[in-house]
Enzyme design. Sequence first.
Site, PDB file in Angstrom:
ATOM      1  N   ASP A  17      -2.192 -13.307   0.563  1.00 28.44           N
ATOM      2  CA  ASP A  17      -2.245 -11.880   0.215  1.00 28.44           C
ATOM      3  C   ASP A  17      -2.822 -11.048   1.357  1.00 28.44           C
ATOM      4  O   ASP A  17      -3.283  -9.920   1.144  1.00 28.44           O
ATOM      5  CB  ASP A  17      -3.047 -11.630  -1.061  1.00 28.44           C
ATOM      6  CG  ASP A  17      -2.413 -10.594  -1.988  1.00 28.44           C
ATOM      7  OD1 ASP A  17      -1.459  -9.930  -1.567  1.00 28.44           O
ATOM      8  OD2 ASP A  17      -2.879 -10.448  -3.129  1.00 28.44           O
ATOM      9  N   HIS A  30       1.432 -12.671 -11.053  1.00 26.97           N
ATOM     10  CA  HIS A  30       1.397 -11.363 -11.726  1.00 26.97           C
ATOM     11  C   HIS A  30       1.900 -11.391 -13.165  1.00 26.97           C
ATOM     12  O   HIS A  30       1.722 -10.392 -13.880  1.00 26.97           O
ATOM     13  CB  HIS A  30       2.175 -10.291 -10.951  1.00 26.97           C
ATOM     14  CG  HIS A  30       1.452  -9.737  -9.763  1.00 26.97           C
ATOM     15  ND1 HIS A  30       0.390  -8.872  -9.877  1.00 26.97           N
ATOM     16  CD2 HIS A  30       1.648  -9.922  -8.435  1.00 26.97           C
ATOM     17  CE1 HIS A  30      -0.039  -8.536  -8.675  1.00 26.97           C
ATOM     18  NE2 HIS A  30       0.694  -9.177  -7.777  1.00 26.97           N
ATOM     19  N   HIS A  65       5.188  -7.034 -11.315  1.00 27.01           N
ATOM     20  CA  HIS A  65       3.964  -6.768 -10.570  1.00 27.01           C
ATOM     21  C   HIS A  65       2.900  -6.480 -11.620  1.00 27.01           C
ATOM     22  O   HIS A  65       2.758  -7.249 -12.583  1.00 27.01           O
ATOM     23  CB  HIS A  65       4.148  -5.646  -9.545  1.00 27.01           C
ATOM     24  CG  HIS A  65       2.984  -5.522  -8.608  1.00 27.01           C
ATOM     25  ND1 HIS A  65       2.137  -4.437  -8.617  1.00 27.01           N
ATOM     26  CD2 HIS A  65       2.478  -6.375  -7.679  1.00 27.01           C
ATOM     27  CE1 HIS A  65       1.175  -4.615  -7.729  1.00 27.01           C
ATOM     28  NE2 HIS A  65       1.363  -5.793  -7.139  1.00 27.01           N
ATOM     29  N   HIS A  99       1.073 -16.221  -4.916  1.00 27.91           N
ATOM     30  CA  HIS A  99      -0.281 -15.819  -4.512  1.00 27.91           C
ATOM     31  C   HIS A  99      -1.166 -15.674  -5.748  1.00 27.91           C
ATOM     32  O   HIS A  99      -1.490 -14.589  -6.173  1.00 27.91           O
ATOM     33  CB  HIS A  99      -0.271 -14.551  -3.657  1.00 27.91           C
ATOM     34  CG  HIS A  99       0.362 -13.332  -4.282  1.00 27.91           C
ATOM     35  ND1 HIS A  99       1.604 -13.338  -4.850  1.00 27.91           N
ATOM     36  CD2 HIS A  99      -0.101 -12.052  -4.412  1.00 27.91           C
ATOM     37  CE1 HIS A  99       1.889 -12.126  -5.307  1.00 27.91           C
ATOM     38  NE2 HIS A  99       0.863 -11.328  -5.059  1.00 27.91           N
TER      39      HIS A  99
END
Length: 414
Positions: free
Chosen positions: A337, A208, A167, A229
């Site tokens: 998202d 990410h 993340h 995303h």
Amino acid sequence: MLAATLGLAASAEAAAQANDPYLERARRLHAQAPLIDGHNDLPWEIREKAQGDLGRLDFQQPQPGQHTDVPRLKAGGVGGVFWAAYVPVDVSRPAVVAMEQVDLIHRMTAHSPDLEMAYTAADVERIHRGGKVASLIGIEGGHAIESSLGALRQFYGAGVRYLTLTHANTIEWADAATDSARHGGLTRFGEEVVREMNRLGMLVDLSHVSPGTMSDALRVSAAPVIFSHSSARALADHPRNVPDSILVRLKANGGVVMINFYSGFTEPRAAQAMRGMFDVQRRFREQYASDPEAGRRAYDEWRRQNPVPRGTVATIADHIDHVRKVAGIDHVGLGSDYDGVTSLPEGLEDVSRYPYLTAELLRRGYSDADVRKVMGGNLLRVMRRAEETAARLQRERGPSTATIDVLDGGLVRK
């Protein structure tokens, strides 16, 4: 008077929609082929706002405070959703939190007669033909497996079909896009995580992660990767986005970039303003180390006090155009998202609005066949390839017994 004004505005919009042949054509396409969203954060909202209690936040009913509920999923012609089992980096037992979120997604699906769990590309297509929305699961954050390939396998068995390798923070075995690059990409154990995901049939998600991690994963992976995303960095210069150098390589890999809708990752001025957002998040996390909830509230308040330009439906279509130009039409999809962001483009305020993006692509000259690819066809192809790769690899080798302690030179998990 206000109600009358709003009513007139709604009537005017309805009239404009009725006269828009592109929107009518878009809705037909949604009925014919599944639109699959690569990333929706509603499960974390249900955890945070209702402690996972679906009686308190019943998304089967309209939820005006959220981006997502079942009535709007149906209105938006959605065929499938990868629900994010998001795990904050600061929780003490990330694997437990991840499994609780996986359990919540299964409960969400059982709660709604309009949803059905999907584990394969064939499942998604079958569920869409039956008039339901396919529920799929992706874990957001590789720290959730606690550097254990056994945990990775158990998550796959519980229905998880992608893992986002990091993340916001760099972890023991992979560098994140918005943190220091301690490893230069993937460590040896990180490479083994990718190989075991390939063997399982779990999609490798590179949203990410740092460019170094992207590059290493593309080198190691035997199956197509996804960006569940993310958007194009050439248009919006935020480290969360995908550089052109990676887009070029994605074509050979066969993977797909699923365009994020968040204004801070897609609108150029907003991306510049939000470049330090994860640094701010870490600062609040450190400042409120003894009270994580207060830290989250402080960060949410910071985002509210730092509004960014929203962009429009055309902004998202521009990112799709760019990925098509650099990587090709076979390598772009959608990863909104929704319910994980605070700012969305005008015209894409919630899940009911997907047809407006489809209509914009048609207006730009995309063929019906190309639109179907963007909506979900490309992701379904990637899923099939991952399933085929897994079947081959399982004939060739058994589960990996590698550990981070051995592969990465004596690191010890806490």
